[in-house]
Scaffold this motif. Structure first.
Motif, PDB file in Angstrom:
ATOM      1  N   ILE A  70       0.839  -1.200   0.000  1.00 27.59           N
ATOM      2  CA  ILE A  70       0.000   0.000   0.000  1.00 27.59           C
ATOM      3  C   ILE A  70       0.873   1.250   0.000  1.00 27.59           C
ATOM      4  O   ILE A  70       0.631   2.202  -0.758  1.00 27.59           O
ATOM      5  N   ALA A  71       1.916   1.242   0.830  1.00 30.90           N
ATOM      6  CA  ALA A  71       2.829   2.384   0.880  1.00 30.90           C
ATOM      7  C   ALA A  71       3.537   2.581  -0.460  1.00 30.90           C
ATOM      8  O   ALA A  71       3.689   3.712  -0.943  1.00 30.90           O
ATOM      9  N   VAL A  72       3.959   1.481  -1.072  1.00 28.87           N
ATOM     10  CA  VAL A  72       4.635   1.571  -2.368  1.00 28.87           C
ATOM     11  C   VAL A  72       3.691   2.136  -3.421  1.00 28.87           C
ATOM     12  O   VAL A  72       4.071   3.016  -4.215  1.00 28.87           O
ATOM     13  N   LEU A 118       0.993  -8.724 -12.775  1.00 26.42           N
ATOM     14  CA  LEU A 118       2.331  -9.312 -12.854  1.00 26.42           C
ATOM     15  C   LEU A 118       3.326  -8.665 -11.897  1.00 26.42           C
ATOM     16  O   LEU A 118       4.445  -9.163 -11.761  1.00 26.42           O
ATOM     17  N   GLY A 119       2.912  -7.581 -11.242  1.00 25.58           N
ATOM     18  CA  GLY A 119       3.833  -6.870 -10.369  1.00 25.58           C
ATOM     19  C   GLY A 119       3.727  -7.214  -8.907  1.00 25.58           C
ATOM     20  O   GLY A 119       4.543  -6.762  -8.102  1.00 25.58           O
ATOM     21  N   GLY A 120       2.721  -8.003  -8.534  1.00 24.75           N
ATOM     22  CA  GLY A 120       2.613  -8.421  -7.144  1.00 24.75           C
ATOM     23  C   GLY A 120       1.474  -7.808  -6.370  1.00 24.75           C
ATOM     24  O   GLY A 120       1.380  -8.009  -5.160  1.00 24.75           O
ATOM     25  N   ALA A 121       0.574  -7.075  -7.033  1.00 23.16           N
ATOM     26  CA  ALA A 121      -0.557  -6.477  -6.325  1.00 23.16           C
ATOM     27  C   ALA A 121      -1.692  -7.477  -6.144  1.00 23.16           C
ATOM     28  O   ALA A 121      -2.330  -7.530  -5.091  1.00 23.16           O
ATOM     29  N   VAL A 122      -1.957  -8.254  -7.174  1.00 24.45           N
ATOM     30  CA  VAL A 122      -3.020  -9.260  -7.091  1.00 24.45           C
ATOM     31  C   VAL A 122      -2.554 -10.469  -6.299  1.00 24.45           C
ATOM     32  O   VAL A 122      -3.283 -11.011  -5.463  1.00 24.45           O
ATOM     33  N   ALA A 132       9.618  -4.972 -10.431  1.00 25.64           N
ATOM     34  CA  ALA A 132      10.463  -3.878  -9.948  1.00 25.64           C
ATOM     35  C   ALA A 132       9.669  -2.602  -9.747  1.00 25.64           C
ATOM     36  O   ALA A 132      10.042  -1.752  -8.933  1.00 25.64           O
ATOM     37  N   MET A 133       8.546  -2.440 -10.453  1.00 28.45           N
ATOM     38  CA  MET A 133       7.715  -1.249 -10.314  1.00 28.45           C
ATOM     39  C   MET A 133       6.881  -1.255  -9.049  1.00 28.45           C
ATOM     40  O   MET A 133       6.479  -0.205  -8.562  1.00 28.45           O
ATOM     41  N   LEU A 134       6.580  -2.445  -8.534  1.00 32.64           N
ATOM     42  CA  LEU A 134       5.560  -2.518  -7.490  1.00 32.64           C
ATOM     43  C   LEU A 134       5.918  -3.455  -6.347  1.00 32.64           C
ATOM     44  O   LEU A 134       6.074  -3.037  -5.203  1.00 32.64           O
ATOM     45  N   GLY A 135       6.052  -4.727  -6.640  1.00 33.68           N
ATOM     46  CA  GLY A 135       6.184  -5.714  -5.571  1.00 33.68           C
ATOM     47  C   GLY A 135       7.560  -5.841  -4.965  1.00 33.68           C
ATOM     48  O   GLY A 135       7.690  -6.261  -3.803  1.00 33.68           O
ATOM     49  N   LEU A 136       8.605  -5.486  -5.718  1.00 30.72           N
ATOM     50  CA  LEU A 136       9.960  -5.699  -5.219  1.00 30.72           C
ATOM     51  C   LEU A 136      10.255  -4.970  -3.912  1.00 30.72           C
ATOM     52  O   LEU A 136      10.794  -5.586  -2.979  1.00 30.72           O
TER      53      LEU A 136
END
Length: 256
Positions: free
Chosen positions: A62-64, A179-183, A204-208
Motif C-alpha cells: 500500500i505504501a509503495v 504481474l507486479g505483485g498487487a493481485v 520492480a515497479m511494485l512488488g519488489l
C-alpha cells in the motif's frame, strides 16, 4: 545539469503549491491506489490465515502504491489533446521537466496524506519488519518510483497517436497489478511463473520493495533484483526518448 535540476525543483514547488488546495482530491487518489492491495490483503489473509508475512507484504505494498503513483495520462496527455503542449515545446527546456515536477509534487502530497494511515494500519494488523530489510528496500522503492513514472510516461505519449490514451494506461496498470505483485505476491507464485514475473519490469515497479521490506527477497537475490530494475530503467529511458521524438515530430508535422 544544474540548470535542469533547478528548473525541476521550481516546477515541483509550483505544482506542490497548486495542489495544496485539492486535499480532498488527493485523499481520493490515495484511497484509489489502496484498493487493489487491500483486496489482495483480504484474499490472501483468508488463504493463509494468521500468516504475518501476508499482512506485512500488503501493508508495505500500500505504501509503495501511494508513493510511486503516476498520472501522466491526465497531467500530460490532456495537454496534447488540448494543444497546450505547444507552449511547452517552445520553451528552452526539456518538456519532460513539467511532467516530472507535477509527478513529484503529487507524490509528495499523496505520501503526506497516505503514508501515516498505511503505517498505522500495518501496526494495528500486526505487520513487522526488520530495520535492515527496510533500509535495503529504500533503493528498490526509489527504483520503483522512477520505473513506474517512465512506464506511465511512455504509455501517456501514445496520446500523439490515439485519443484512447486512458484506456491504454488502464490496460498497462492492469498488467502491472497482475504481474507486479498487487493481485498475488510474486514470491508465492509457482517456480516457473515466479521466474518470469521477476524478470519482467512490473515486479520492480511494485512488488519488489515490499518483498525486500518483508524479507522475502534478501541477500544476493535482492542485489540481482535491484540490478534488473536498473537495467529496465535504462531500457525504458531509451524507449521514452525514442517515443517522445517520434510523437513530437508527428505533432509538429500535422500542424497542431
Amino acid at each position: 545539469m544544474r540548470r535542469i535540476l533547478r528548473l525541476t525543483a521550481l516546477r515541483v514547488r509550483r505544482q506542490f503549491l497548486d495542489w495544496s488546495g485539492t486535499w480532498w482530491f488527493t485523499i481520493t487518489l490515495v484511497a484509489n491506489e489502496s484498493l487493489v492491495p487491500l483486496a489482495g490483503l483480504f484474499v490472501w489473509s483468508a488463504v493463509f490465515p494468521g500468516d504475518p508475512r501476508v499482512v506485512s507484504y500488503f501493508a508495505a505494498l500500500i505504501a509503495v502504491q501511494i508513493m510511486t503513483a503516476s498520472y501522466e495520462n491526465h497531467t500530460f496527455s490532456e495537454t496534447v489533446y488540448q494543444g497546450t503542449v505547444s507552449h511547452e515545446l517552445l520553451r528552452p527546456q526539456p518538456v519532460v521537466i513539467g511532467p516530472i515536477g507535477e509527478n513529484l509534487a503529487i507524490r509528495l502530497w499523496m505520501t503526506l496524506f497516505g503514508l501515516p494511515p498505511a503505517v498505522l494500519a500495518g501496526f494495528l494488523l500486526g505487520a513487522t519488519y526488520r530495520p535492515a530489510d527496510l533500509l535495503l528496500a529504500l533503493p528498490a522503492l526509489a527504483g520503483a518510483a522512477v520505473l513506474r513514472f517512465l512506464y506511465t510516461w511512455i504509455l501517456a505519449l501514445t496520446a500523439f497517436w490515439t485519443e484512447r490514451v486512458h484506456a491504454v494506461v488502464t490496460f498497462g496498470g492492469m498488467l502491472m497489478a497482475l504481474l507486479g505483485g498487487a493481485v498475488a505476491p510474486v514470491s508465492l507464485l509457482p517456480g516457473p511463473w515466479r521466474t518470469v514475473a521477476q524478470a519482467l519490469p512490473f515486479h520492480a515497479m511494485l512488488g519488489l520493495p515490499a518483498d525486500i521490506a518483508t524479507g522475502a527477497v534478501t541477500g544476493p537475490a535482492a542485489v540481482a533484483a535491484l540490478g534488473r530494475g536498473l537495467a529496465w530503467i535504462a531500457a525504458f529511458t531509451v524507449l521514452a526518448a525514442v517515443v517522445w521524438r517520434s510523437g513530437a515530430r508527428r505533432y509538429t508535422v500535422v500542424g497542431a
